[in-house]
Design a protein around this motif. Structure first.
Motif, PDB file in Angstrom:
ATOM      1  N   THR A   1     -53.909 -45.761  28.732  1.00  0.00           N
ATOM      2  CA  THR A   1     -52.758 -45.536  29.604  1.00  0.00           C
ATOM      3  C   THR A   1     -51.555 -44.945  28.880  1.00  0.00           C
ATOM      4  O   THR A   1     -50.741 -44.257  29.493  1.00  0.00           O
ATOM      5  CB  THR A   1     -52.313 -46.841  30.290  1.00  0.00           C
ATOM      6  OG1 THR A   1     -51.944 -47.799  29.291  1.00  0.00           O
ATOM      7  CG2 THR A   1     -53.439 -47.408  31.148  1.00  0.00           C
ATOM      8  N   LEU A   2     -51.398 -45.216  27.590  1.00  0.00           N
ATOM      9  CA  LEU A   2     -50.237 -44.733  26.863  1.00  0.00           C
ATOM     10  C   LEU A   2     -50.668 -43.662  25.865  1.00  0.00           C
ATOM     11  O   LEU A   2     -51.497 -43.917  24.986  1.00  0.00           O
ATOM     12  CB  LEU A   2     -49.521 -45.891  26.146  1.00  0.00           C
ATOM     13  CG  LEU A   2     -48.149 -45.550  25.564  1.00  0.00           C
ATOM     14  CD1 LEU A   2     -47.221 -46.747  25.676  1.00  0.00           C
ATOM     15  CD2 LEU A   2     -48.243 -45.125  24.101  1.00  0.00           C
ATOM     16  N   PHE A   3     -50.117 -42.466  26.017  1.00  0.00           N
ATOM     17  CA  PHE A   3     -50.459 -41.326  25.174  1.00  0.00           C
ATOM     18  C   PHE A   3     -49.251 -40.939  24.331  1.00  0.00           C
ATOM     19  O   PHE A   3     -48.122 -40.928  24.814  1.00  0.00           O
ATOM     20  CB  PHE A   3     -50.872 -40.119  26.019  1.00  0.00           C
ATOM     21  CG  PHE A   3     -52.207 -40.255  26.690  1.00  0.00           C
ATOM     22  CD1 PHE A   3     -53.307 -39.534  26.240  1.00  0.00           C
ATOM     23  CD2 PHE A   3     -52.369 -41.094  27.775  1.00  0.00           C
ATOM     24  CE1 PHE A   3     -54.537 -39.655  26.850  1.00  0.00           C
ATOM     25  CE2 PHE A   3     -53.605 -41.226  28.403  1.00  0.00           C
ATOM     26  CZ  PHE A   3     -54.692 -40.507  27.935  1.00  0.00           C
ATOM     27  N   THR A   4     -49.493 -40.615  23.068  1.00  0.00           N
ATOM     28  CA  THR A   4     -48.440 -40.068  22.215  1.00  0.00           C
ATOM     29  C   THR A   4     -48.944 -38.769  21.596  1.00  0.00           C
ATOM     30  O   THR A   4     -50.152 -38.515  21.533  1.00  0.00           O
ATOM     31  CB  THR A   4     -48.036 -41.045  21.094  1.00  0.00           C
ATOM     32  OG1 THR A   4     -49.127 -41.161  20.156  1.00  0.00           O
ATOM     33  CG2 THR A   4     -47.697 -42.422  21.646  1.00  0.00           C
ATOM     34  N   ALA A   5     -48.003 -37.964  21.116  1.00  0.00           N
ATOM     35  CA  ALA A   5     -48.369 -36.701  20.459  1.00  0.00           C
ATOM     36  C   ALA A   5     -47.203 -36.253  19.597  1.00  0.00           C
ATOM     37  O   ALA A   5     -46.053 -36.634  19.827  1.00  0.00           O
ATOM     38  CB  ALA A   5     -48.718 -35.633  21.489  1.00  0.00           C
ATOM     39  N   TRP A   6     -47.512 -35.442  18.585  1.00  0.00           N
ATOM     40  CA  TRP A   6     -46.454 -34.827  17.787  1.00  0.00           C
ATOM     41  C   TRP A   6     -46.944 -33.492  17.237  1.00  0.00           C
ATOM     42  O   TRP A   6     -48.143 -33.214  17.209  1.00  0.00           O
ATOM     43  CB  TRP A   6     -45.971 -35.750  16.667  1.00  0.00           C
ATOM     44  CG  TRP A   6     -46.925 -35.912  15.512  1.00  0.00           C
ATOM     45  CD1 TRP A   6     -47.019 -35.135  14.393  1.00  0.00           C
ATOM     46  CD2 TRP A   6     -47.923 -36.932  15.361  1.00  0.00           C
ATOM     47  NE1 TRP A   6     -48.003 -35.606  13.559  1.00  0.00           N
ATOM     48  CE2 TRP A   6     -48.577 -36.713  14.120  1.00  0.00           C
ATOM     49  CE3 TRP A   6     -48.327 -38.018  16.141  1.00  0.00           C
ATOM     50  CZ2 TRP A   6     -49.595 -37.520  13.660  1.00  0.00           C
ATOM     51  CZ3 TRP A   6     -49.355 -38.824  15.683  1.00  0.00           C
ATOM     52  CH2 TRP A   6     -49.975 -38.566  14.456  1.00  0.00           C
ATOM     53  N   VAL A   7     -45.983 -32.678  16.799  1.00  0.00           N
ATOM     54  CA  VAL A   7     -46.295 -31.354  16.269  1.00  0.00           C
ATOM     55  C   VAL A   7     -46.190 -31.374  14.748  1.00  0.00           C
ATOM     56  O   VAL A   7     -45.565 -32.256  14.161  1.00  0.00           O
ATOM     57  CB  VAL A   7     -45.361 -30.276  16.845  1.00  0.00           C
ATOM     58  CG1 VAL A   7     -45.444 -30.244  18.361  1.00  0.00           C
ATOM     59  CG2 VAL A   7     -43.918 -30.505  16.398  1.00  0.00           C
ATOM     60  N   ASN A   8     -46.814 -30.373  14.108  1.00  0.00           N
ATOM     61  CA  ASN A   8     -46.817 -30.286  12.645  1.00  0.00           C
ATOM     62  C   ASN A   8     -45.847 -29.254  12.093  1.00  0.00           C
ATOM     63  O   ASN A   8     -45.769 -29.068  10.888  1.00  0.00           O
ATOM     64  CB  ASN A   8     -48.222 -29.948  12.129  1.00  0.00           C
ATOM     65  CG  ASN A   8     -49.213 -31.064  12.345  1.00  0.00           C
ATOM     66  OD1 ASN A   8     -50.064 -30.974  13.209  1.00  0.00           O
ATOM     67  ND2 ASN A   8     -49.098 -32.135  11.575  1.00  0.00           N
ATOM     68  N   GLU A   9     -45.143 -28.571  12.947  1.00  0.00           N
ATOM     69  CA  GLU A   9     -44.255 -27.524  12.449  1.00  0.00           C
ATOM     70  C   GLU A   9     -42.942 -27.558  13.214  1.00  0.00           C
ATOM     71  O   GLU A   9     -42.809 -28.207  14.252  1.00  0.00           O
ATOM     72  CB  GLU A   9     -44.909 -26.141  12.587  1.00  0.00           C
ATOM     73  CG  GLU A   9     -45.179 -25.744  14.028  1.00  0.00           C
ATOM     74  CD  GLU A   9     -45.791 -24.361  14.153  1.00  0.00           C
ATOM     75  OE1 GLU A   9     -45.684 -23.778  15.253  1.00  0.00           O
ATOM     76  OE2 GLU A   9     -46.372 -23.861  13.174  1.00  0.00           O
ATOM     77  N   GLY A  10     -41.970 -26.838  12.679  1.00  0.00           N
ATOM     78  CA  GLY A  10     -40.677 -26.749  13.337  1.00  0.00           C
ATOM     79  C   GLY A  10     -39.700 -27.771  12.802  1.00  0.00           C
ATOM     80  O   GLY A  10     -40.055 -28.713  12.080  1.00  0.00           O
ATOM     81  N   SER A  11     -38.443 -27.591  13.126  1.00  0.00           N
ATOM     82  CA  SER A  11     -37.402 -28.537  12.768  1.00  0.00           C
ATOM     83  C   SER A  11     -36.435 -28.649  13.944  1.00  0.00           C
ATOM     84  O   SER A  11     -35.839 -27.653  14.354  1.00  0.00           O
ATOM     85  CB  SER A  11     -36.670 -28.071  11.507  1.00  0.00           C
ATOM     86  OG  SER A  11     -35.661 -28.985  11.143  1.00  0.00           O
ATOM     87  N   PRO A  12     -36.304 -29.833  14.530  1.00  0.00           N
ATOM     88  CA  PRO A  12     -36.979 -31.064  14.122  1.00  0.00           C
ATOM     89  C   PRO A  12     -38.454 -31.061  14.532  1.00  0.00           C
ATOM     90  O   PRO A  12     -38.851 -30.293  15.398  1.00  0.00           O
ATOM     91  CB  PRO A  12     -36.213 -32.137  14.900  1.00  0.00           C
ATOM     92  CG  PRO A  12     -35.756 -31.435  16.143  1.00  0.00           C
ATOM     93  CD  PRO A  12     -35.420 -30.041  15.692  1.00  0.00           C
ATOM     94  N   ARG A  13     -39.221 -31.922  13.853  1.00  0.00           N
ATOM     95  CA  ARG A  13     -40.626 -32.079  14.242  1.00  0.00           C
ATOM     96  C   ARG A  13     -40.662 -33.010  15.442  1.00  0.00           C
ATOM     97  O   ARG A  13     -40.376 -34.195  15.337  1.00  0.00           O
ATOM     98  CB  ARG A  13     -41.455 -32.651  13.081  1.00  0.00           C
ATOM     99  CG  ARG A  13     -41.671 -31.647  11.960  1.00  0.00           C
ATOM    100  CD  ARG A  13     -42.714 -32.141  10.988  1.00  0.00           C
ATOM    101  NE  ARG A  13     -42.983 -31.157   9.952  1.00  0.00           N
ATOM    102  CZ  ARG A  13     -42.390 -31.127   8.772  1.00  0.00           C
ATOM    103  NH1 ARG A  13     -41.484 -32.046   8.475  1.00  0.00           N
ATOM    104  NH2 ARG A  13     -42.674 -30.201   7.892  1.00  0.00           N
ATOM    105  N   GLU A  14     -41.062 -32.450  16.573  1.00  0.00           N
ATOM    106  CA  GLU A  14     -40.941 -33.173  17.824  1.00  0.00           C
ATOM    107  C   GLU A  14     -42.230 -33.898  18.185  1.00  0.00           C
ATOM    108  O   GLU A  14     -43.315 -33.581  17.705  1.00  0.00           O
ATOM    109  CB  GLU A  14     -40.544 -32.210  18.948  1.00  0.00           C
ATOM    110  CG  GLU A  14     -39.188 -31.536  18.727  1.00  0.00           C
ATOM    111  CD  GLU A  14     -38.873 -30.530  19.811  1.00  0.00           C
ATOM    112  OE1 GLU A  14     -39.840 -29.970  20.384  1.00  0.00           O
ATOM    113  OE2 GLU A  14     -37.688 -30.302  20.081  1.00  0.00           O
ATOM    114  N   GLY A  15     -42.084 -34.857  19.066  1.00  0.00           N
ATOM    115  CA  GLY A  15     -43.222 -35.581  19.596  1.00  0.00           C
ATOM    116  C   GLY A  15     -42.837 -36.190  20.923  1.00  0.00           C
ATOM    117  O   GLY A  15     -41.735 -35.965  21.441  1.00  0.00           O
TER     118      GLY A  15
END
Length: 382
Positions: free
Chosen positions: A111-125
């Motif tokens: 039911t609970l999903f998380t994600a984040w990115v590996n590039e960029g500033s800030p590194r978002e999720g």
């Protein structure tokens, strides 16, 4: 060939992005049950599914405005048809869409999903909650390193502390922890979590940026009940930089290389070169007894599906130094728990709901109390 995999209670999903194919395999029989094409133009760059769930599958989609290390929106696929779900998004004034990122993680109940990115500033999720086909909550995060849900979906572990699913600090020390060199990981029990001491959320091992001999990483065990440090588990020389996977998609993040399974008294790590598994037996109960800790935790996992007109049973496995009692704090009519911790229920044949939330409390003779919360999906009889 490149492939992404996600596994649930008894199904394995394999995604072959170069061929544009998605498959479902039966983990019990080892047979392939379904193979179909992804929607036209859909390029998968990551996937995740709740380990104790029957889906859905969250698949990260590459988009033209983001690089391959970032991924794009998470698209939810139905496990039975392997087609995108028609998800209703409840506006919340924060994020009009879902979440984006290549690294997809899911709570055990799916039911609970998380994600984040590996590039960029800030590194978002981001964090999102999916109830059936309703996407009810979206929260954005930035520069917190790892973004990992606990097995029960009640806690988010990051490289700057512990948070609620709404990203509210659990200990009120978010700003302090941003300067500490510790990252938090879930264990395979909601009763415990792990701390990686000697790491920086950006540069990895302490002293590792521009230095020849970075400090070794130490793994510690914490109690999820009161967030107390229990004991040091091991020094992990073999894992190298456990935060490399946060900065680059060609490295595995720490949660894919460090696995603590209290029920099996085993700590498993994957070496930095990804060519060696290190198994460390850890007799947790014996170690707790040595430390004279008043331990109290649940190590069993509840069945997450009930069938209308059939008995649902769940025997809790509670490990405690002192005698315990059980209480059903919230649950459907007719549900009951015995003094031995056996939970029973029979959904009526004419039951009209789709899901029940159960809250159990366990007390010991010292006055300690822990809660065991989970969801049960209710399905029609086959």
């Amino acid at each position: 060939d490149e492939a992404y995999i996600a596994a649930g209670m008894d199904k394995l999903v394999v995604i072959l992005p170069n061929e544009g194919i998605i498959q479902r395999w039966n983990l019990l029989t080892g047979e392939r049950e379904l193979s179909t094409l992804l929607p036209g133009g859909f390029i998968a760059v990551g996937a995740g599914m709740g380990a104790s769930s029957q889906g859905p599958v969250g698949i990260a989609q590459q988009t033209r405005w983001r690089g391959p290390d970032s991924g794009g929106p998470i698209v939810f696929f139905d496990l039975q048809k392997l087609q995108p779900l028609d998800v209703k998004i409840i506006p919340n004034g924060v994020n009009p869409r879902g979440i984006e990122g290549k690294n997809v993680r899911v709570s055990a109940d799916g039911t609970l999903f998380t994600a984040w990115v590996n590039e960029g500033s800030p590194r978002e999720g981001g964090i999102t909650v999916l109830n059936g086909s309703v996407l009810s909550r979206r929260v954005g995060v930035a520069d917190v390193g790892l973004v990992l849900p606990s097995p029960d979906g009640r806690t988010i572990y990051t490289s700057v502390g512990l948070f609620t699913p709404d990203m509210k600090p659990l200990d009120g020390r978010e700003n302090e922890r941003r300067n500490e060199e510790i990252a938090f990981l879930p264990s395979y029990s909601s009763a415990f979590y792990l701390g990686l001491n000697g790491v920086n959320r950006f540069w990895g091992r302490a002293g590792g940026f521009g230095q020849q001999k970075p400090s070794p990483v130490e793994l510690s065990l914490y109690s999820a009940n009161d967030r107390r440090l229990i004991m040091k588990l091991a020094t992990l020389e073999e894992v190298g930089d456990p935060m490399a996977g946060v900065r680059s998609s060609d490295r595995l993040p720490a949660d894919k290389r460090i696995f603590f399974m209290p029920s099996y008294n085993l700590l498993v790590t994957l070496s930095a070169a990804r060519d060696q598994l290190v198994l460390r037996p850890i007799e947790l109960l014996r170690e707790l007894q040595k430390l004279d800790v008043d331990y109290l935790f649940v190590q069993s996992v509840p069945p997450n599906v009930a069938v209308k007109g059939r008995h649902y049973t769940y025997q809790l496995d509670v490990v405690a130094r002192h005698a315990v009692t059980f209480k059903l704090d919230s649950g459907p009519p007719g549900m009951a728990i015995t003094e031995k911790g056996r939970l029973t229920w029979m959904p009526p044949a004419n039951y009209t709901g789709t899901e029940e939330v159960v809250i159990l409390s366990i007390h010991d003779t010292l006055g300690q109390e822990i809660f065991h919360t989970f969801r049960i999906k209710v399905e029609d009889a086959p």
